[in-house]
Design a protein around this motif. Structure first.
Motif, PDB file in Angstrom:
ATOM      1  N   ILE A  61       2.490   1.926  -3.399  1.00 39.66           N
ATOM      2  CA  ILE A  61       1.552   2.510  -4.360  1.00 39.66           C
ATOM      3  C   ILE A  61       1.323   3.987  -4.056  1.00 39.66           C
ATOM      4  O   ILE A  61       1.328   4.835  -4.957  1.00 39.66           O
ATOM      5  N   GLU A  62       1.117   4.305  -2.781  1.00 35.61           N
ATOM      6  CA  GLU A  62       0.880   5.702  -2.408  1.00 35.61           C
ATOM      7  C   GLU A  62       2.078   6.586  -2.742  1.00 35.61           C
ATOM      8  O   GLU A  62       1.921   7.723  -3.171  1.00 35.61           O
ATOM      9  N   LEU A 106      -3.977  -6.180  -0.695  1.00 39.29           N
ATOM     10  CA  LEU A 106      -3.955  -5.156   0.351  1.00 39.29           C
ATOM     11  C   LEU A 106      -5.147  -5.274   1.293  1.00 39.29           C
ATOM     12  O   LEU A 106      -5.042  -4.981   2.477  1.00 39.29           O
ATOM     13  N   THR A 115      -2.231  -1.084  -9.545  1.00 43.90           N
ATOM     14  CA  THR A 115      -2.960  -1.011  -8.280  1.00 43.90           C
ATOM     15  C   THR A 115      -4.144  -1.959  -8.265  1.00 43.90           C
ATOM     16  O   THR A 115      -4.431  -2.621  -7.261  1.00 43.90           O
ATOM     17  N   GLU A 116      -4.836  -2.052  -9.387  1.00 44.07           N
ATOM     18  CA  GLU A 116      -6.004  -2.929  -9.474  1.00 44.07           C
ATOM     19  C   GLU A 116      -5.625  -4.387  -9.193  1.00 44.07           C
ATOM     20  O   GLU A 116      -6.370  -5.112  -8.535  1.00 44.07           O
ATOM     21  N   ARG A 133       0.831  -1.205   0.000  1.00 47.79           N
ATOM     22  CA  ARG A 133       0.000   0.000   0.000  1.00 47.79           C
ATOM     23  C   ARG A 133       0.863   1.250   0.000  1.00 47.79           C
ATOM     24  O   ARG A 133       0.615   2.198  -0.760  1.00 47.79           O
ATOM     25  N   ILE A 147      -0.077   3.799 -13.206  1.00 51.62           N
ATOM     26  CA  ILE A 147       0.014   3.223 -11.862  1.00 51.62           C
ATOM     27  C   ILE A 147      -1.268   2.481 -11.497  1.00 51.62           C
ATOM     28  O   ILE A 147      -1.235   1.441 -10.835  1.00 51.62           O
ATOM     29  N   ASP A 148      -2.408   3.001 -11.976  1.00 48.10           N
ATOM     30  CA  ASP A 148      -3.695   2.408 -11.620  1.00 48.10           C
ATOM     31  C   ASP A 148      -3.824   0.959 -12.060  1.00 48.10           C
ATOM     32  O   ASP A 148      -4.403   0.134 -11.350  1.00 48.10           O
ATOM     33  N   ARG A 180       4.259   6.043  -5.183  1.00 48.36           N
ATOM     34  CA  ARG A 180       4.297   6.222  -6.639  1.00 48.36           C
ATOM     35  C   ARG A 180       3.262   7.245  -7.088  1.00 48.36           C
ATOM     36  O   ARG A 180       3.544   8.084  -7.952  1.00 48.36           O
ATOM     37  N   ILE A 181       2.068   7.181  -6.518  1.00 48.58           N
ATOM     38  CA  ILE A 181       1.012   8.121  -6.895  1.00 48.58           C
ATOM     39  C   ILE A 181       1.421   9.560  -6.551  1.00 48.58           C
ATOM     40  O   ILE A 181       1.113  10.505  -7.282  1.00 48.58           O
ATOM     41  N   VAL A 187       6.298  -4.682  -7.310  1.00 54.17           N
ATOM     42  CA  VAL A 187       4.964  -4.740  -7.904  1.00 54.17           C
ATOM     43  C   VAL A 187       4.923  -5.569  -9.182  1.00 54.17           C
ATOM     44  O   VAL A 187       3.978  -6.323  -9.415  1.00 54.17           O
ATOM     45  N   GLY A 194      -4.753  -4.916  -5.424  1.00 52.89           N
ATOM     46  CA  GLY A 194      -5.739  -4.410  -4.475  1.00 52.89           C
ATOM     47  C   GLY A 194      -6.269  -5.474  -3.539  1.00 52.89           C
ATOM     48  O   GLY A 194      -6.434  -5.244  -2.341  1.00 52.89           O
TER      49      GLY A 194
END
Length: 239
Positions: free
Chosen positions: A102-103, A231, A224-225, A99, A220-221, A105-106, A179, A228
């Motif tokens: 990902i945060e 997580l 993330t999917e 998590r 990135i999305d 990277r965003i 990832v 998910g």
């Protein structure tokens, strides 16, 4: 001078060995005494002391009276240090760490992409194109796939012109190494990865900061999917 270089190399080797033992949970919560570690690594106490002091400086260890040298939670490690970044990404990723990756990277990559579109030199952008073409020519599972993907992202960070973003490239590389193995397990995701990377590249080439930022978020999305569920299905508490 030669002896000094040899000692530094030995200290680095011991540090690397200690970190491997830590991330593989070989030592538990408390490191063995220095003399025991010195024998284990077949080095002098001076070398071992210096190696431990380097890990202490990176907030990886904590010395407490009557307790010994405690291994601190990975969440406390000084992540801005490139060595620490590389070491941290060696450990098996847990849901909370995924998590946080990902945060991060965003927060960083979309802005870096926008700045690359606005500030990047012609040479910077040509280098991003070159990295993309190499990435597009390689399939997941091939030995050079990971390096090609990392190079594409790293060159965007460089093209941003922001010296702090450049320093973050090591974290981005580590994030991708964590990832990508998860994302690439699903059929069809390679084609989507190429498409999303190309969208970022073309926005940067058009000098369109807004589209570059949006495209980077989309890039990135898709990852993330895929992670998910990991997580949400494996809750963890921060150490």
């Amino acid at each position: 001078m030669e002896q000094a270089n040899k000692d530094r190399s030995l200290v680095s080797k011991v540090m690397d060995g200690l970190v491997t033992g830590i991330v593989e949970e070989k030592y538990g919560a408390i490191l063995p005494p220095q003399d025991v570690l010195s024998k284990e690594f077949d080095v002098s106490r001076t070398v071992m002391r210096e190696a431990l002091s380097m890990l202490l400086a990176r907030d990886m260890l904590d010395v407490r009276p009557k307790i010994g040298t405690r291994i601190r939670p990975m969440s406390d490690w000084r992540m801005i240090d490139e060595d620490v970044v590389n070491w941290r990404f060696r450990a098996k990723p847990d849901p909370l760490f995924l998590r946080d990756v990902i945060e991060f990277r965003i927060l960083i990559e979309p802005r870096a992409s926008a700045q690359a579109a606005a500030r990047g030199s012609a040479a910077d952008i040509a280098a991003i194109r070159e990295a993309f073409e190499a990435f597009r020519a390689i399939q997941p599972g091939e030995s050079s796939y990971q390096a090609a993907d990392e190079l594409f992202h790293a060159r965007i960070m460089v093209a941003s012109g922001n010296q702090f973003f450049k320093q973050m490239a090591a974290i981005i590389r580590g994030a991708l190494s964590t990832v990508n193995p998860i994302v690439n397990q699903k059929d069809g995701l390679w084609e989507r990865a190429v498409s999303t990377h190309q969208r970022v590249l073309e926005a940067i080439e058009r000098r369109d900061p807004k589209e570059a930022e949006i495209a980077s978020l989309a890039m990135i999305d898709y990852a993330t999917e895929e992670i998910g569920n990991k997580l949400t299905s494996e809750p963890s508490e921060r150490g």
